[in-house]
Design a protein around this motif. Sequence first.
Motif, mmCIF file in Angstrom:
data_model
loop_
_atom_site.group_PDB
_atom_site.id
_atom_site.type_symbol
_atom_site.label_atom_id
_atom_site.label_comp_id
_atom_site.label_asym_id
_atom_site.label_seq_id
_atom_site.Cartn_x
_atom_site.Cartn_y
_atom_site.Cartn_z
ATOM 1 N N UNK A 262 46.355 61.897 49.035
ATOM 2 C CA UNK A 262 44.947 61.750 48.697
ATOM 3 C C UNK A 262 44.568 62.894 47.758
ATOM 4 N N UNK A 263 43.500 62.692 47.002
ATOM 5 C CA UNK A 263 43.039 63.696 46.052
ATOM 6 C C UNK A 263 41.516 63.786 46.124
ATOM 7 N N UNK B 267 44.655 62.755 58.621
ATOM 8 C CA UNK B 267 44.347 64.011 59.306
ATOM 9 C C UNK B 267 43.763 65.055 58.354
ATOM 10 N N UNK B 268 44.439 65.294 57.232
ATOM 11 C CA UNK B 268 43.953 66.325 56.317
ATOM 12 C C UNK B 268 42.699 65.867 55.564
ATOM 13 N N UNK B 269 42.579 64.584 55.284
ATOM 14 C CA UNK B 269 41.374 64.119 54.589
ATOM 15 C C UNK B 269 40.152 64.177 55.502
ATOM 16 N N UNK B 270 40.339 63.968 56.798
ATOM 17 C CA UNK B 270 39.224 64.116 57.744
ATOM 18 C C UNK B 270 38.784 65.574 57.810
ATOM 19 N N UNK B 271 39.734 66.490 57.722
ATOM 20 C CA UNK B 271 39.412 67.915 57.674
ATOM 21 C C UNK B 271 38.659 68.248 56.391
ATOM 22 N N UNK B 272 39.059 67.642 55.290
ATOM 23 C CA UNK B 272 38.379 67.821 53.995
ATOM 24 C C UNK B 272 36.921 67.372 54.089
ATOM 25 N N UNK B 273 36.683 66.222 54.684
ATOM 26 C CA UNK B 273 35.322 65.679 54.816
ATOM 27 C C UNK B 273 34.477 66.569 55.727
ATOM 28 N N UNK C 51 21.779 79.025 71.107
ATOM 29 C CA UNK C 51 21.087 78.450 69.963
ATOM 30 C C UNK C 51 21.547 79.124 68.673
ATOM 31 N N UNK C 52 21.731 80.426 68.691
ATOM 32 C CA UNK C 52 22.192 81.150 67.506
ATOM 33 C C UNK C 52 23.569 80.704 67.067
ATOM 34 N N UNK C 53 24.445 80.446 68.004
ATOM 35 C CA UNK C 53 25.787 79.975 67.668
ATOM 36 C C UNK C 53 25.729 78.567 67.100
ATOM 37 N N UNK C 54 24.904 77.706 67.649
ATOM 38 C CA UNK C 54 24.803 76.329 67.160
ATOM 39 C C UNK C 54 24.195 76.289 65.765
ATOM 40 N N UNK C 55 23.284 77.197 65.475
ATOM 41 C CA UNK C 55 22.642 77.188 64.166
ATOM 42 C C UNK C 55 23.582 77.650 63.060
ATOM 43 N N UNK C 56 24.571 78.468 63.391
ATOM 44 C CA UNK C 56 25.487 78.989 62.392
ATOM 45 C C UNK C 56 26.599 78.003 62.046
ATOM 46 N N UNK C 57 26.843 77.017 62.857
ATOM 47 C CA UNK C 57 27.922 76.079 62.612
ATOM 48 C C UNK C 57 29.184 76.511 63.336
ATOM 49 N N UNK C 58 30.221 75.753 63.155
ATOM 50 C CA UNK C 58 31.476 75.998 63.848
ATOM 51 C C UNK C 58 32.549 76.318 62.824
ATOM 52 N N UNK C 59 33.339 77.324 63.094
ATOM 53 C CA UNK C 59 34.445 77.685 62.223
ATOM 54 C C UNK C 59 35.615 76.754 62.494
ATOM 55 N N UNK C 60 36.132 76.125 61.455
ATOM 56 C CA UNK C 60 37.292 75.246 61.575
ATOM 57 C C UNK C 60 38.397 75.821 60.694
ATOM 58 N N UNK C 61 39.508 76.259 61.282
ATOM 59 C CA UNK C 61 40.596 76.801 60.458
ATOM 60 C C UNK C 61 41.278 75.693 59.650
ATOM 61 N N UNK C 62 41.724 76.046 58.456
ATOM 62 C CA UNK C 62 42.414 75.103 57.580
ATOM 63 C C UNK C 62 43.904 75.445 57.601
ATOM 64 N N UNK C 63 44.758 74.548 58.061
ATOM 65 C CA UNK C 63 46.183 74.873 58.140
ATOM 66 C C UNK C 63 46.930 74.733 56.812
#
Length: 99
Positions: free
Chosen positions: A46-47, A67-73, A15-27
């Motif tokens: 895109x801008x 791909x990158x715009x989905x990461x942005x969102x 539960x503690x991990x789910x509450x903090x969110x997930x880390x997503x690396x940005x390439x």
Amino acid sequence: MKKLFLLALLLTTSYGVAAQGVYIPIPYYGNDPFTFCTLGWPPDCWAPIDPALGTFTITDPECYNPTSSALYVAICPAAFTGAAVMPKVDSRKRPVAIG
């Protein structure tokens, strides 16, 4: 009893991990969310419009890569939490009556 304790420990930890969110690396930009959310990724055509809301515009539909715009969102609204609800400040000076 030992299994019950381990189960309770597992549930509270997950539960503690789910509450903090997930880390997503940005390439892009050396994994810098501020630069990525401010500039977007121009090679994918895109801008960004508003990083706090995750809105963007496509600058060239023929070379657009989602791909990158989905990461942005996915990343930018979480990176700028609270920015979308902050009130806009009127920076113009109001006239003062002298008298």
